[in-house]
Design a protein around this motif. Structure first.
Motif, PDB file in Angstrom:
ATOM      1  N   GLY A 154       0.907   2.537  -0.254  1.00  0.00           N
ATOM      2  CA  GLY A 154       1.979   2.318  -1.215  1.00  0.00           C
ATOM      3  C   GLY A 154       1.901   3.301  -2.364  1.00  0.00           C
ATOM      4  O   GLY A 154       2.921   3.856  -2.814  1.00  0.00           O
ATOM      5  N   LYS A 155       0.698   3.536  -2.847  1.00  0.00           N
ATOM      6  CA  LYS A 155       0.489   4.438  -3.977  1.00  0.00           C
ATOM      7  C   LYS A 155       0.888   5.873  -3.606  1.00  0.00           C
ATOM      8  O   LYS A 155       1.586   6.562  -4.367  1.00  0.00           O
ATOM      9  N   ILE A 156       0.458   6.337  -2.446  1.00  0.00           N
ATOM     10  CA  ILE A 156       0.776   7.705  -2.022  1.00  0.00           C
ATOM     11  C   ILE A 156       2.281   7.870  -1.809  1.00  0.00           C
ATOM     12  O   ILE A 156       2.873   8.866  -2.242  1.00  0.00           O
ATOM     13  N   CYS A 157       2.900   6.895  -1.178  1.00  0.00           N
ATOM     14  CA  CYS A 157       4.346   6.978  -0.925  1.00  0.00           C
ATOM     15  C   CYS A 157       5.138   6.987  -2.236  1.00  0.00           C
ATOM     16  O   CYS A 157       6.148   7.694  -2.358  1.00  0.00           O
ATOM     17  N   ALA A 158       4.677   6.226  -3.197  1.00  0.00           N
ATOM     18  CA  ALA A 158       5.371   6.206  -4.494  1.00  0.00           C
ATOM     19  C   ALA A 158       5.311   7.562  -5.170  1.00  0.00           C
ATOM     20  O   ALA A 158       6.229   7.932  -5.926  1.00  0.00           O
ATOM     21  N   GLY A 159       4.255   8.322  -4.916  1.00  0.00           N
ATOM     22  CA  GLY A 159       4.133   9.652  -5.503  1.00  0.00           C
ATOM     23  C   GLY A 159       4.959  10.698  -4.788  1.00  0.00           C
ATOM     24  O   GLY A 159       5.181  11.789  -5.319  1.00  0.00           O
ATOM     25  N   ILE A 160       5.408  10.389  -3.573  1.00  0.00           N
ATOM     26  CA  ILE A 160       6.166  11.362  -2.777  1.00  0.00           C
ATOM     27  C   ILE A 160       7.667  11.129  -2.890  1.00  0.00           C
ATOM     28  O   ILE A 160       8.444  12.075  -3.053  1.00  0.00           O
ATOM     29  N   PHE A 161       8.061   9.856  -2.802  1.00  0.00           N
ATOM     30  CA  PHE A 161       9.485   9.534  -2.646  1.00  0.00           C
ATOM     31  C   PHE A 161      10.103   9.005  -3.933  1.00  0.00           C
ATOM     32  O   PHE A 161       9.449   8.351  -4.740  1.00  0.00           O
ATOM     33  N   ASP A 162      11.405   9.284  -4.074  1.00  0.00           N
ATOM     34  CA  ASP A 162      12.151   8.775  -5.228  1.00  0.00           C
ATOM     35  C   ASP A 162      12.434   7.284  -5.068  1.00  0.00           C
ATOM     36  O   ASP A 162      12.428   6.536  -6.057  1.00  0.00           O
ATOM     37  N   ARG A 163      12.704   6.906  -3.817  1.00  0.00           N
ATOM     38  CA  ARG A 163      13.009   5.491  -3.554  1.00  0.00           C
ATOM     39  C   ARG A 163      12.276   5.065  -2.285  1.00  0.00           C
ATOM     40  O   ARG A 163      12.136   5.852  -1.340  1.00  0.00           O
ATOM     41  N   ARG A 202       0.244  -7.970  12.993  1.00  0.00           N
ATOM     42  CA  ARG A 202      -1.187  -7.812  13.247  1.00  0.00           C
ATOM     43  C   ARG A 202      -2.070  -8.596  12.270  1.00  0.00           C
ATOM     44  O   ARG A 202      -2.949  -8.047  11.609  1.00  0.00           O
ATOM     45  N   GLY A 203      -1.831  -9.870  12.191  1.00  0.00           N
ATOM     46  CA  GLY A 203      -2.765 -10.739  11.479  1.00  0.00           C
ATOM     47  C   GLY A 203      -2.441 -11.031  10.032  1.00  0.00           C
ATOM     48  O   GLY A 203      -3.088 -11.882   9.415  1.00  0.00           O
ATOM     49  N   ARG A 204      -1.490 -10.329   9.456  1.00  0.00           N
ATOM     50  CA  ARG A 204      -1.076 -10.640   8.082  1.00  0.00           C
ATOM     51  C   ARG A 204       0.378 -11.118   8.096  1.00  0.00           C
ATOM     52  O   ARG A 204       1.170 -10.718   8.949  1.00  0.00           O
ATOM     53  N   SER A 205       0.726 -11.900   7.103  1.00  0.00           N
ATOM     54  CA  SER A 205       2.118 -12.298   6.975  1.00  0.00           C
ATOM     55  C   SER A 205       2.919 -11.140   6.405  1.00  0.00           C
ATOM     56  O   SER A 205       2.371 -10.217   5.797  1.00  0.00           O
ATOM     57  N   ARG A 206       4.214 -11.196   6.594  1.00  0.00           N
ATOM     58  CA  ARG A 206       5.081 -10.167   6.029  1.00  0.00           C
ATOM     59  C   ARG A 206       4.952 -10.138   4.508  1.00  0.00           C
ATOM     60  O   ARG A 206       4.978  -9.062   3.891  1.00  0.00           O
ATOM     61  N   GLU A 207       4.794 -11.318   3.935  1.00  0.00           N
ATOM     62  CA  GLU A 207       4.685 -11.407   2.475  1.00  0.00           C
ATOM     63  C   GLU A 207       3.424 -10.705   1.972  1.00  0.00           C
ATOM     64  O   GLU A 207       3.453 -10.025   0.933  1.00  0.00           O
ATOM     65  N   GLU A 208       2.329 -10.865   2.707  1.00  0.00           N
ATOM     66  CA  GLU A 208       1.087 -10.202   2.309  1.00  0.00           C
ATOM     67  C   GLU A 208       1.227  -8.683   2.359  1.00  0.00           C
ATOM     68  O   GLU A 208       0.793  -7.984   1.442  1.00  0.00           O
ATOM     69  N   ILE A 209       1.809  -8.189   3.454  1.00  0.00           N
ATOM     70  CA  ILE A 209       1.980  -6.740   3.595  1.00  0.00           C
ATOM     71  C   ILE A 209       2.856  -6.205   2.470  1.00  0.00           C
ATOM     72  O   ILE A 209       2.542  -5.183   1.836  1.00  0.00           O
ATOM     73  N   THR A 210       3.958  -6.893   2.202  1.00  0.00           N
ATOM     74  CA  THR A 210       4.858  -6.478   1.123  1.00  0.00           C
ATOM     75  C   THR A 210       4.132  -6.446  -0.213  1.00  0.00           C
ATOM     76  O   THR A 210       4.236  -5.474  -0.983  1.00  0.00           O
ATOM     77  N   SER A 211       3.376  -7.481  -0.497  1.00  0.00           N
ATOM     78  CA  SER A 211       2.672  -7.590  -1.775  1.00  0.00           C
ATOM     79  C   SER A 211       1.682  -6.445  -1.963  1.00  0.00           C
ATOM     80  O   SER A 211       1.594  -5.854  -3.053  1.00  0.00           O
ATOM     81  N   LEU A 212       0.942  -6.108  -0.919  1.00  0.00           N
ATOM     82  CA  LEU A 212      -0.053  -5.042  -1.025  1.00  0.00           C
ATOM     83  C   LEU A 212       0.610  -3.676  -1.198  1.00  0.00           C
ATOM     84  O   LEU A 212       0.153  -2.845  -1.990  1.00  0.00           O
ATOM     85  N   LEU A 213       1.686  -3.429  -0.439  1.00  0.00           N
ATOM     86  CA  LEU A 213       2.403  -2.171  -0.614  1.00  0.00           C
ATOM     87  C   LEU A 213       2.970  -2.051  -2.028  1.00  0.00           C
ATOM     88  O   LEU A 213       2.861  -1.003  -2.681  1.00  0.00           O
ATOM     89  N   LEU A 214       3.549  -3.135  -2.522  1.00  0.00           N
ATOM     90  CA  LEU A 214       4.114  -3.129  -3.868  1.00  0.00           C
ATOM     91  C   LEU A 214       3.039  -2.905  -4.933  1.00  0.00           C
ATOM     92  O   LEU A 214       3.280  -2.230  -5.941  1.00  0.00           O
ATOM     93  N   GLN A 215       1.863  -3.457  -4.679  1.00  0.00           N
ATOM     94  CA  GLN A 215       0.765  -3.260  -5.634  1.00  0.00           C
ATOM     95  C   GLN A 215       0.458  -1.769  -5.780  1.00  0.00           C
ATOM     96  O   GLN A 215       0.253  -1.264  -6.884  1.00  0.00           O
ATOM     97  N   GLY A 216       0.407  -1.044  -4.657  1.00  0.00           N
ATOM     98  CA  GLY A 216       0.161   0.393  -4.706  1.00  0.00           C
ATOM     99  C   GLY A 216       1.310   1.155  -5.320  1.00  0.00           C
ATOM    100  O   GLY A 216       1.119   2.076  -6.126  1.00  0.00           O
ATOM    101  N   ILE A 217       2.527   0.780  -4.948  1.00  0.00           N
ATOM    102  CA  ILE A 217       3.713   1.476  -5.471  1.00  0.00           C
ATOM    103  C   ILE A 217       3.769   1.359  -6.993  1.00  0.00           C
ATOM    104  O   ILE A 217       4.019   2.337  -7.709  1.00  0.00           O
TER     105      ILE A 217
END
Length: 876
Positions: free
Chosen positions: A781-790, A800-815
């Motif tokens: 999430g952090k790397i993508c936020a540094g590359i893309f405008d949106r 693969r073992g995580r809920s969609r909500e968990e994946i979203t939350s972790l990506l957002l944390q990095g972004i």
């Protein structure tokens, strides 16, 4: 103690590239972590009393008794279980000697690894060893004999028969790869276009027509008779009404056998009266509708073995018999003979146990004997009419005394019937004399003859007839293989495989390759999905069309089963970066490098490991390799690369806008970087690295610079050639790129490329696999936020073992570490996410769609682009 996980490895693996057949057990020894063997009262004594043969185990001390000394000094249960599992298999007749026990890094948890001869007995030995050791540690009894009996029974059921084993051992001695294609005796030798197959002792070259002919004993006999070969007179009888007329025509004594029988089933010999004839006819009819009635020829029973139409062995076959001692009954003598360790059930040993059947009882009745009769001293009693080993017979090698005339006759008979491997059953009074000088005859010719009587005769010289089969299949053993290039790493594997495949095809090869997107044979996709494991590799290597294999080898398959081949000619390690960590016991880069390094270690000594000179983890592999090494790097002044070339090594690098090859001390400029379409005019560095790796791997495989140059020039970043890797669509002046970027390193490389492009905006649809570590998803999430405008977040169907909500939350944390106020839409459905992104894509903008299922993503994007283009053109 508790078995957490157990698996069977069947190819070069993390533990050993030279010992592919290993059982890997993850074991929690629980309370025994604080109880080594010397702290358990009486344990060592109980174990050595139960299995005294453990004395032969040398362990790390290198001498007999080494393991027992470790036992008395104190060692842990995992190590003990390793040795017990090996010894259980040895005691059951399966020789196994390699083992390793290592901590998983978690207290009380160990990997216990040991070799097996057969997979299922190996698994049973693992579980039994745990039960045995735990029982003895608790001073409880353990039934060793029942355990060994189970192992022997499974081994007898699932092991190779002696004939097939003789061929396999000969192939192994000549370094010809082999594998079972079923649970029986269907075996493949060699790879790809050079593979050959056998089933028992039938070869893929054996004529099916010839096999059918000899199964019809009367037809085979008729053909032999027409060619003036000696056969006994005989007729086919279908019912009892014909029997009398046939007896009158042939006269006694007679032989009766099923027309299409084998292994002596339903055969009766030396029939001298009508009653015996009627009984023999009924017996034969149980095995076939038609019965062959022949004149009985008196003499010794011989088997002549022909391979590649040449006589290679001859044996005198002696029916199952006993010799009286004046004290034991016939049944006791049979039982005594069956205790012979060389006798077993079926074909499991060199001799077969003697069964008392109705035929034996009939012989006893004819001789006024019973099973309780005491046989006089020195009296030999034959218990069967036929001399087949399968009914308990024995054999004596007579190969060296067969006269040239008989040898010629046998080889001519094999040629006439068209059987390249066959067994000729011959009756003769004296095998040393020409057949024409005696009353001798060919009784029958057998396809798929057994080898036991020749490889392990009861007396005389053993013949290595398995070698003769391998000689026939592979006159030149060095041509059993095809070139294999194995590619691994974290990123770039699939593109590198496809590049090498394209180049090899231009050289004229029929290429088979495996990738994360599918399996390809001669340019055709024959399977889709993630095909980067050993099963897919074996499929390619079993395809007789393929004469050049390029195999992607992913981490998961290596850990799950090992590699799908015994060794490769060229290996490529693209890079080692953080991905898949925290899975299957791989928690850091060093361990990941060990796993990936299996591919490099499996490179044959005369082959090349192609290594990334700009990756420290890859460079670390070089010191352990026995093969030659080639390096690639983007920078020409890379010190490792330069030193290697100066020492005569092979290298590839970029200099002054050219892809350069250094080979055998000569520098060659292969192609201008700007002329390699897949590098996007040289802007996409990671693809440049893939091109370097592919070019040096192709060179190491003997492919010409001309083909390499043409291949790099004509390999395009489109759906047809490099599916899911930088596939670009245009919507007006906007670009949509579909790419497989799925980890931090992949996004970093993608970002380097995008930063070189002029665009009005950069948008990405991203997701993450749920089985990655939290910090890895956050980093993405952090790397993508540094590359893309949106950014737009979507979700894979399999999270693969995580809920969609968990994946979203972790990506957002990095972004939000980079863009705290960023508005990030979450649209789980990929098609909806693509539509939403295209709706907001400005002129001159770039949309990157990160794919998991590349084919599905490309289909969605192409349809949406086509629809929007049509709507724009028609004003709707």
């Amino acid at each position: 103690m508790k078995i957490i996980e157990i698996k069977v490895l069947s190819g070069p693996n993390l533990w050993s590239v030279n010992r592919p057949n290993l059982v890997q057990m993850k074991l929690d020894i629980e309370e025994f972590e604080s109880l080594p063997s010397n702290l358990i009262a009486g344990f060592s004594e109980r174990l050595t009393a139960l299995i005294p043969s453990l004395y032969s185990h040398r362990c790390s001390e290198g001498s007999e008794g080494g393991f027992l000394r470790r036992l008395s000094e104190g060692t842990w249960m995992g190590h003990i279980i390793e040795h017990v599992a090996l010894e259980l298999q040895c005691l059951a007749g399966m020789e196994c000697g390699f083992g390793r026990t290592r901590s998983t890094g978690k207290i009380g948890e160990y990997y216990v690894v040991f070799s097996y001869e057969l997979p299922r007995p190996g698994l049973v030995a693992a579980k039994s060893a745990v039960q045995l050791v735990e029982s003895l540690a608790k001073a409880a009894p353990f039934d060793l004999e029942t355990c060994l009996a189970e192992l022997r029974a499974i081994a007898a059921l699932e092991g190779l028969g002696p004939s097939t084993r003789a061929i396999v051992e000969s192939a192994k001695a000549r370094d010809i790869p082999w594998r079972r294609l079923d649970e029986g005796s269907f075996i493949q030798f060699g790879y790809g276009a050079h593979l050959r197959r056998i089933r028992a002792t039938l070869a893929d070259s054996t004529s099916n027509i010839a096999v059918e002919v000899v199964q019809d004993k009367f037809l085979a006999k008729k053909i032999l008779q027409e060619h003036c070969l000696p056969v006994p007179p005989g007729l086919v009888v279908e019912d009892s009404a014909q029997l009398g007329a046939t007896i009158n025509e042939l006269g006694y004594p007679l032989v009766m056998k099923p027309v299409d029988g084998n292994h002596g089933r339903g055969v009766t010999t030396n029939i001298c009266d009508r009653k015996s004839a009627e009984l023999a006819f009924k017996k034969a009819r149980r095995h076939a509708d038609e019965v062959l009635v022949e004149r009985f020829i008196r003499g010794e029973d011989y088997r002549l073995l022909l391979i590649n139409y040449k006589l290679v062995a001859a044996a005198r076959r002696i029916p199952a018999h006993i010799v009286g001692d004046g004290a034991a009954t016939i049944q006791q003598l049979i039982d005594r003979e069956n205790v012979n360790p060389n006798r077993g059930e079926g074909h499991e040993k060199t001799l077969t146990k003697i069964e008392v059947d109705e035929h034996t009882l009939h012989i006893l009745e004819e001789n006024s004997l019973t099973l309780t009769t005491i046989l006089p001293f020195g009296t030999k009693l034959f218990l069967k009419d036929s001399a087949n080993l399968s009914t308990g017979g024995t054999s004596e090698d007579v190969t060296d005394i067969v006269p040239p005339e008989t040898k010629f006759m046998a080889e001519r008979a094999a040629r006439i019937l068209g059987l390249d491997i066959c067994g000729i059953d011959l009756i003769a009074t004296d095998i040393t004399r020409p057949l024409a000088e005696q009353d001798a005859a060919i009784l029958e010719i057998n396809a798929a003859p057994g080898f036991r009587m020749h490889t392990a005769p009861s007396s005389g010289r053993a013949r290595k007839v398995g070698e003769q089969v391998i000689d026939m299949l592979f006159p030149d053993a060095s041509k059993a293989r095809i070139p294999i290039v194995a590619v691994t790493g974290t990123n770039g594997k699939t593109s590198t495989v496809r590049l090498i495949s394209h180049i090899a095809q231009l050289q004229g090869n029929k290429v088979g390759c495996t990738t994360t997107e599918g399996i390809y044979v001669d340019g055709h996709c024959v399977a889709t999905g993630d095909c980067s494991g050993p099963k897919s590799a074996r499929m390619v290597l079993s395809d007789p069309l393929v004469d050049f294999a390029i195999l992607e080898c992913a981490r998961g398959g290596i850990l799950r089963e090992g590699l799908g081949f015994d060794r490769c000619d060229v290996s490529v390690i693209t890079n080692i970066t953080e991905d898949h960590l925290g899975l299957d016991g791989v928690d850091d880069l060093a361990m990941l490098a060990r796993v990936k390094g299996t591919v490099a270690e499996a490179t044959k000594n005369t082959g090349f490991a192609v290594l990334n000179a700009e990756d420290e983890m890859v460079l670390g592999m070089a010191g352990t390799l026995q093969c030659k090494v080639a390096y690639f790097a983007l920078q020409p002044d890379n010190p490792v690369l330069q030193k290697h070339f100066q020492a005569g090594g092979a290298v590839a690098y970029i200099k002054d806008g050219w892809l350069v090859s250094g080979w055998q001390g000569k520098i060659e400029s292969i192609i201008k970087v700007g002329c390699i379409p897949v590098t996007m005019g040289g802007k996409y560095e990671c693809m440049l690295q893939n091109c370097l790796a592919a070019s040096i791997a192709a060179k190491a495989s003997g492919i010409s610079s001309t083909a390499i140059r043409k291949g790099l020039r004509t390999f395009l970043p489109n759906v047809e050639m490099n599916l899911g890797r930088m596939n670009t669509f245009f919507l007006g002046t906007a670009r949509i790129i579909v790419d497989y970027a799925h980890n931090a390193h992949g996004f970093t490389e993608l970002g380097k490329y995008l930063n070189k492009l002029v665009s009005s905006q950069k948008i990405a649809i991203i997701t993450a696999a749920g089985d990655r570590r939290e910090k890895d998803i956050i980093a993405m999430g952090k790397i993508c936020a540094g590359i893309f405008d949106r950014l737009i977040i979507r979700h894979d169907a399999d999270t693969r073992g995580r809920s969609r909500e968990e994946i979203t939350s972790l990506l957002l944390q990095g972004i939000r570490e980079v863009k705290p106020l960023a508005s990030v839409p979450v649209i789980s459905a990929e098609d909806e996410a693509i539509k939403y992104a295209m709706d907001s894509l400005a002129s001159g903008g770039i949309l990157v769609v990160c794919s998991d299922d590349s084919r599905r993503t490309l289909d969605l994007v192409s349809r949406e682009v086509e629809l929007r283009t049509l709507n724009k053109n028609y004003g709707t």
